[in-house]
Design a protein around this motif. Structure first.
Motif, PDB file in Angstrom:
ATOM      1  N   LEU A  73       0.785  -1.174   0.032  1.00 16.49           N
ATOM      2  CA  LEU A  73      -0.305  -0.354  -0.430  1.00 16.49           C
ATOM      3  C   LEU A  73       1.171   1.328  -0.398  1.00 16.49           C
ATOM      4  O   LEU A  73       1.106   1.897  -1.094  1.00 16.49           O
ATOM      5  CB  LEU A  73      -1.135   0.177   1.093  1.00 16.49           C
ATOM      6  CG  LEU A  73      -2.335  -0.626   0.918  1.00 16.49           C
ATOM      7  CD1 LEU A  73      -2.944  -0.996   2.527  1.00 16.49           C
ATOM      8  CD2 LEU A  73      -3.331  -0.464  -0.913  1.00 16.49           C
ATOM      9  N   TRP A  82       1.263   4.004  -3.244  1.00 18.08           N
ATOM     10  CA  TRP A  82       0.665   5.996  -2.542  1.00 18.08           C
ATOM     11  C   TRP A  82       2.443   6.182  -2.738  1.00 18.08           C
ATOM     12  O   TRP A  82       2.081   7.549  -2.510  1.00 18.08           O
ATOM     13  CB  TRP A  82       0.641   5.696  -1.436  1.00 18.08           C
ATOM     14  CG  TRP A  82      -1.326   4.749  -0.925  1.00 18.08           C
ATOM     15  CD1 TRP A  82      -2.076   4.862  -1.947  1.00 18.08           C
ATOM     16  CD2 TRP A  82      -1.566   4.490   0.128  1.00 18.08           C
ATOM     17  NE1 TRP A  82      -2.959   4.041  -1.439  1.00 18.08           N
ATOM     18  CE2 TRP A  82      -2.718   3.771   0.272  1.00 18.08           C
ATOM     19  CE3 TRP A  82      -0.684   4.123   1.260  1.00 18.08           C
ATOM     20  CZ2 TRP A  82      -3.264   3.423   1.225  1.00 18.08           C
ATOM     21  CZ3 TRP A  82      -1.479   3.792   2.651  1.00 18.08           C
ATOM     22  CH2 TRP A  82      -2.408   3.502   2.184  1.00 18.08           C
ATOM     23  N   HIS A 102      -6.398  -4.060   6.202  1.00 14.18           N
ATOM     24  CA  HIS A 102      -6.072  -3.268   4.291  1.00 14.18           C
ATOM     25  C   HIS A 102      -7.015  -1.666   5.228  1.00 14.18           C
ATOM     26  O   HIS A 102      -7.461  -1.111   4.583  1.00 14.18           O
ATOM     27  CB  HIS A 102      -6.477  -4.219   4.241  1.00 14.18           C
ATOM     28  CG  HIS A 102      -6.919  -3.477   2.762  1.00 14.18           C
ATOM     29  ND1 HIS A 102      -7.976  -3.712   1.909  1.00 14.18           N
ATOM     30  CD2 HIS A 102      -5.377  -3.734   1.211  1.00 14.18           C
ATOM     31  CE1 HIS A 102      -7.766  -3.104   0.793  1.00 14.18           C
ATOM     32  NE2 HIS A 102      -5.750  -2.746   0.466  1.00 14.18           N
ATOM     33  N   SER A 145      -6.348   2.190   4.444  1.00  5.97           N
ATOM     34  CA  SER A 145      -6.559   2.487   3.205  1.00  5.97           C
ATOM     35  C   SER A 145      -7.451   2.990   3.605  1.00  5.97           C
ATOM     36  O   SER A 145      -8.034   4.425   2.674  1.00  5.97           O
ATOM     37  CB  SER A 145      -7.103   1.630   2.629  1.00  5.97           C
ATOM     38  OG  SER A 145      -8.518   0.216   2.540  1.00  5.97           O
ATOM     39  N   ARG A 181      -4.581   6.515   5.069  1.00  8.03           N
ATOM     40  CA  ARG A 181      -4.122   6.414   2.709  1.00  8.03           C
ATOM     41  C   ARG A 181      -4.261   8.451   3.166  1.00  8.03           C
ATOM     42  O   ARG A 181      -2.853   9.423   2.156  1.00  8.03           O
ATOM     43  CB  ARG A 181      -5.259   6.123   2.582  1.00  8.03           C
ATOM     44  CG  ARG A 181      -5.129   6.201   0.590  1.00  8.03           C
ATOM     45  CD  ARG A 181      -6.361   5.734   0.058  1.00  8.03           C
ATOM     46  NE  ARG A 181      -6.784   6.731  -1.141  1.00  8.03           N
ATOM     47  CZ  ARG A 181      -7.735   7.039  -1.082  1.00  8.03           C
ATOM     48  NH1 ARG A 181      -9.003   7.114  -0.315  1.00  8.03           N
ATOM     49  NH2 ARG A 181      -7.900   7.869  -2.413  1.00  8.03           N
ATOM     50  N   VAL A 225      -8.841   2.212  -3.241  1.00  6.17           N
ATOM     51  CA  VAL A 225      -7.859   3.573  -2.153  1.00  6.17           C
ATOM     52  C   VAL A 225      -6.846   2.536  -2.431  1.00  6.17           C
ATOM     53  O   VAL A 225      -5.628   2.600  -1.580  1.00  6.17           O
ATOM     54  CB  VAL A 225      -8.357   2.100  -0.671  1.00  6.17           C
ATOM     55  CG1 VAL A 225     -10.181   3.401  -1.190  1.00  6.17           C
ATOM     56  CG2 VAL A 225      -8.975   0.796  -1.030  1.00  6.17           C
ATOM     57  N   GLU A 226      -6.447   1.866  -3.098  1.00  8.65           N
ATOM     58  CA  GLU A 226      -4.983   1.288  -2.863  1.00  8.65           C
ATOM     59  C   GLU A 226      -3.940   2.197  -4.093  1.00  8.65           C
ATOM     60  O   GLU A 226      -2.748   1.400  -4.685  1.00  8.65           O
ATOM     61  CB  GLU A 226      -4.770  -0.547  -3.747  1.00  8.65           C
ATOM     62  CG  GLU A 226      -5.322  -1.185  -2.446  1.00  8.65           C
ATOM     63  CD  GLU A 226      -5.331  -2.493  -3.158  1.00  8.65           C
ATOM     64  OE1 GLU A 226      -5.154  -2.945  -3.805  1.00  8.65           O
ATOM     65  OE2 GLU A 226      -5.567  -3.792  -2.056  1.00  8.65           O
TER      66      GLU A 226
END
Length: 409
Positions: free
Chosen positions: A209, A213, A304, A308, A312, A407-408
């Motif tokens: 992740l 990002w 996760h 996320s 995030r 979201v990834e």
């Protein structure tokens, strides 16, 4: 339990409130990073160090969008056709009042022209042009209509994507100044993981992740459930990294030491959000070590979900969630009101099947969503996305599904 700064950790906050606080945390910490200059092929995922204003009008000249004749549409036919053709590579010529010039698609208009007559609507006899009456602006891509000189186009801290290279290139900007990537150290806690009896399922996922990002992630191993070792290892990593991400030890059990350690090393901004699965996340500022810490719960699916959704924004600068509509395939009830539930679903031709429902490929619950069991079910990661809801969902109800790629990245 009251942590550093007098924050009452028994007060759960909404996941969206947590995400907003994390985004504000990013605004405070991003300027601490150094800067570097990169080419347009390297901007994806990078945060701008300074705003970008348009250095010039785009386009710099008005251009024709058709093959035809350029002239001042406020004048009357017939018009004298000058002995010249204008192509995209040419400088715009000058024409006098009462004149027109042949022009190709994409070519710059003469300064006094404001319209283009399509070739198929034009008639030229003895050098005189007649044709359809036009309004100014017809078939013209006008100067500055795309971007006006001085216009603010990108904000400081904005995260760039590949498509942004198009506009930057059109502005003549070949390199931009961006912030360095956050350097993230990952630490798994738990005696069962440290001794190899359980596989660490969280750290590889979290590293992925962070990297997706746009930042750097390094796995720094494990520590057992011993307070002194948990605290000292977090402190060591805080001295080395911009961000420390821990997994496990975030609840209120006898051996959940991570929150205590963060309180001793800095200020815990919040602990626990109203999200299931994934509730016991904590976020802290470790000012003495110039670092931020995210304490992530140890159950992988919940880890996760909460990372996320809540963590995030620190890495991407946004908490927004794009969704697609689908019809729910089964009734799903909730057991505890006041929480947001991230219900994993698979998608098939506009239908969302709750993965975990007894009728799905993974049978975890009948109709009442069970986030506790689902949070540990690795098969649940085969979902295509999740429905975020604070209430039960009826069969055939239209729901908004957040696809996991949203979201990834």
């Amino acid at each position: 339990m009251t942590g550093a700064g007098g924050h009452d950790h028994d007060d759960l906050i909404g996941w969206d409130d947590g995400a907003q606080r994390v985004q504000e945390l990013r605004d405070r910490w991003l300027p601490r990073l150094g800067t570097e200059t990169v080419g347009l092929g390297e901007i994806a995922g990078r945060a701008l160090a300074e705003p970008i204003d348009a250095p010039t009008d785009v386009p710099a000249w008005s251009h024709s969008t058709m093959d035809g004749f350029a002239f001042d549409a406020t004048e009357e036919y017939p018009l004298s056709v000058v002995e010249a053709d204008v192509f995209p590579e040419d400088d715009p010529p000058r024409i006098e009042s009462g004149e027109a010039v042949r022009i190709a698609t994409g070519a710059p208009l003469p300064p006094s022209a404001n319209a283009v007559l399509k070739r198929e609507e034009a008639s030229v006899e003895d050098g005189q042009l007649t044709g359809t009456d036009l309004d100014p602006g017809t078939y013209v891509y006008e100067r500055g209509s795309n971007v006006a000189e001085g216009e603010r186009l990108f904000a400081a801290g904005e995260r760039l994507g590949p498509k942004d290279a198009i506009l930057l290139g059109d502005l003549g900007i070949e390199r931009v100044t961006v912030r360095e990537r956050f350097d993230v150290g990952l630490l798994a806690t738990g005696t069962e993981i440290h001794e190899g009896r359980h596989t660490d399922l969280d750290s590889p996922m979290l590293a992925g992740l962070v990297r997706s990002w746009g930042h750097d992630a390094t796995y720094e191993g494990t520590v057992p459930d011993e307070y002194d070792r948990v605290e000292s290892r977090i402190e060591e990593l805080a001295r080395e990294y911009d961000v420390v991400v821990t997994t496990g030890g975030t609840s209120v059990g006898d051996k959940d030491y991570v929150i205590r350690a963060l309180e001793s090393l800095g200020e815990v901004l919040f602990h626990r959000v109203r999200l299931r699965p994934g509730k016991p996340i904590a976020v802290a500022e470790l000012e003495a070590h110039d670092a931020v810490a995210f304490a992530i719960p140890g159950k992988p699916v919940g880890a996760h979900a909460v990372t996320s959704l809540v963590a995030r924004p620190f890495f991407t600068g946004t908490a927004s969630l794009s969704t697609i509509d689908a019809e729910m395939a089964r009734d799903v009830d909730i057991t505890t009101p006041g929480f947001a539930y991230a219900i994993p679903v698979t998608l098939d031709d506009g239908t969302a099947m709750p993965l975990g429902h007894a009728d799905s490929q993974l049978s975890v619950y009948e109709t009442a969503f069970d986030p506790s069991v689902l949070s540990s079910s690795t098969r649940a990661t085969r979902a295509d996305g999740f429905v975020l809801t604070e209430s039960g969902v009826d069969r055939d109800e239209t729901v908004e599904v957040v696809p996991y790629p949203v979201v990834e990245r």
